[in-house]
Design a protein around this motif. Structure first.
Motif, short mmCIF file in Angstrom:
data_model
loop_
_atom_site.label_atom_id
_atom_site.label_comp_id
_atom_site.label_asym_id
_atom_site.label_seq_id
_atom_site.Cartn_x
_atom_site.Cartn_y
_atom_site.Cartn_z
N ALA A 1 0.82 -1.22 0.00
CA ALA A 1 0.00 0.00 0.00
C ALA A 1 0.85 1.26 0.00
CB ALA A 1 -0.95 -0.01 1.20
N GLU A 2 2.06 1.17 0.55
CA GLU A 2 3.00 2.30 0.58
C GLU A 2 3.76 2.42 -0.75
OE1 GLU A 2 5.55 1.56 3.93
OE2 GLU A 2 3.91 1.73 5.37
N GLY A 3 3.53 1.50 -1.67
CA GLY A 3 4.20 1.56 -2.97
C GLY A 3 5.46 0.72 -3.09
N GLU A 4 5.75 -0.07 -2.07
CA GLU A 4 6.95 -0.94 -2.10
C GLU A 4 6.71 -2.14 -3.03
OE1 GLU A 4 9.94 -0.75 -0.67
OE2 GLU A 4 9.78 0.26 1.26
N THR A 5 7.79 -2.66 -3.59
CA THR A 5 7.77 -3.95 -4.27
C THR A 5 8.11 -4.99 -3.20
OG1 THR A 5 8.53 -2.93 -6.31
CG2 THR A 5 8.80 -5.31 -6.12
N VAL A 6 7.31 -6.08 -3.13
CA VAL A 6 7.43 -7.02 -2.02
C VAL A 6 7.51 -8.46 -2.54
CG1 VAL A 6 6.31 -7.89 0.09
CG2 VAL A 6 6.06 -5.48 -0.55
N ALA A 7 8.34 -9.26 -1.86
CA ALA A 7 8.38 -10.70 -2.08
C ALA A 7 8.10 -11.39 -0.75
CB ALA A 7 9.75 -11.14 -2.61
N LEU A 8 7.52 -12.56 -0.84
CA LEU A 8 7.20 -13.35 0.33
C LEU A 8 7.89 -14.70 0.22
CD1 LEU A 8 5.43 -13.33 2.91
CD2 LEU A 8 3.67 -14.47 1.55
N ALA A 9 8.59 -15.09 1.27
CA ALA A 9 9.24 -16.39 1.34
C ALA A 9 8.51 -17.23 2.39
CB ALA A 9 10.72 -16.24 1.72
N THR A 10 8.19 -18.47 2.03
CA THR A 10 7.44 -19.34 2.94
C THR A 10 8.14 -20.69 3.05
OG1 THR A 10 5.37 -18.29 2.23
CG2 THR A 10 5.18 -20.39 3.39
N VAL A 11 8.37 -21.16 4.27
CA VAL A 11 8.90 -22.50 4.48
C VAL A 11 7.81 -23.49 4.09
CG1 VAL A 11 9.79 -24.17 6.16
CG2 VAL A 11 10.41 -21.74 6.36
N VAL A 12 8.09 -24.34 3.09
CA VAL A 12 7.08 -25.29 2.62
C VAL A 12 7.36 -26.72 3.06
CG1 VAL A 12 6.30 -23.87 0.69
CG2 VAL A 12 8.19 -25.47 0.35
N GLU A 13 8.60 -27.04 3.41
CA GLU A 13 8.94 -28.38 3.89
C GLU A 13 10.13 -28.30 4.82
OE1 GLU A 13 8.98 -32.13 1.35
OE2 GLU A 13 8.83 -30.55 -0.17
N THR A 14 10.17 -29.19 5.80
CA THR A 14 11.32 -29.29 6.69
C THR A 14 11.64 -30.76 6.93
OG1 THR A 14 10.02 -29.31 8.74
CG2 THR A 14 10.72 -27.15 7.92
N TRP A 15 12.92 -31.03 7.23
CA TRP A 15 13.37 -32.37 7.61
C TRP A 15 14.35 -32.22 8.75
CZ3 TRP A 15 13.23 -30.60 2.65
CH2 TRP A 15 12.40 -31.26 1.75
N GLY A 16 14.30 -33.15 9.67
CA GLY A 16 15.26 -33.14 10.77
C GLY A 16 15.06 -31.95 11.68
N SER B 1 14.96 -28.61 11.91
CA SER B 1 14.84 -27.34 11.19
C SER B 1 14.57 -26.21 12.18
CB SER B 1 13.69 -27.44 10.18
OG SER B 1 13.53 -26.23 9.52
N PRO B 2 15.18 -25.04 11.97
CA PRO B 2 15.03 -23.94 12.93
C PRO B 2 13.63 -23.33 12.99
CG PRO B 2 16.38 -23.26 11.08
CD PRO B 2 16.13 -24.72 10.91
N ARG B 3 12.85 -23.38 11.92
CA ARG B 3 11.50 -22.81 11.90
C ARG B 3 10.56 -23.82 11.24
NH1 ARG B 3 9.77 -18.72 14.51
NH2 ARG B 3 8.57 -17.92 12.80
N PRO B 4 9.31 -23.89 11.67
CA PRO B 4 8.39 -24.87 11.11
C PRO B 4 7.85 -24.47 9.73
CG PRO B 4 7.27 -23.52 12.74
CD PRO B 4 8.72 -23.13 12.78
N ALA B 5 7.31 -25.45 9.02
CA ALA B 5 6.64 -25.17 7.75
C ALA B 5 5.55 -24.13 8.01
CB ALA B 5 6.04 -26.45 7.18
N GLY B 6 5.39 -23.22 7.06
CA GLY B 6 4.43 -22.14 7.20
C GLY B 6 5.06 -20.83 7.67
#
Length: 108
Positions: free
Chosen positions: A18-33, A35-40
């Motif tokens: 809304a402020e006019g920035e260009t934005v990308a979103l990164a999402t954890v979709v799979e983990t094994w062992g 992993s420091p952060r969960p899927a999602g």
């Protein structure tokens, strides 16, 4: 900005759009062992360098942010695969030795 579990990453990304920035979103979709952060888990990145959220507790955020900037420029989503042997884990920042896949897309 550092992520907490209560942060609304999509809401923050929407505000930046809304402020006019260009934005990308990164999402954890799979983990094994161990992993420091969960899927999602999510990380929002702007072309100007603003960051909110976390996909790894800090150990691969820089690499993901770099790919997010490439994705914003090209518009092409990317699926990143991070994993490392226990021997090299500390060297690259995945001290847990786990593996994760992160989907990066331009939003807006």
């Amino acid at each position: 900005m550092t992520a907490t579990d209560s942060e609304d990453i999509l809401g923050i990304a929407a505000e930046w759009l809304a402020e006019g920035e260009t934005v990308a979103l990164a999402t954890v979709v799979e983990t094994w062992g161990s992993s420091p952060r969960p899927a999602g888990s999510q990380l929002a990145v702007t072309q100007s360098g603003r960051i909110a959220g976390s996909v790894s507790g800090g150990c691969i955020e820089g690499a993901v942010a770099d790919v997010a900037k490439q994705t914003m420029a090209s518009g092409t989503p990317q699926l990143l695969d991070f994993g490392i042997s226990d021997e090299r884990a500390w060297e690259v920042g995945l001290a847990c030795g786990g593996k994760l896949k992160v989907f990066v897309e331009k939003v807006g």
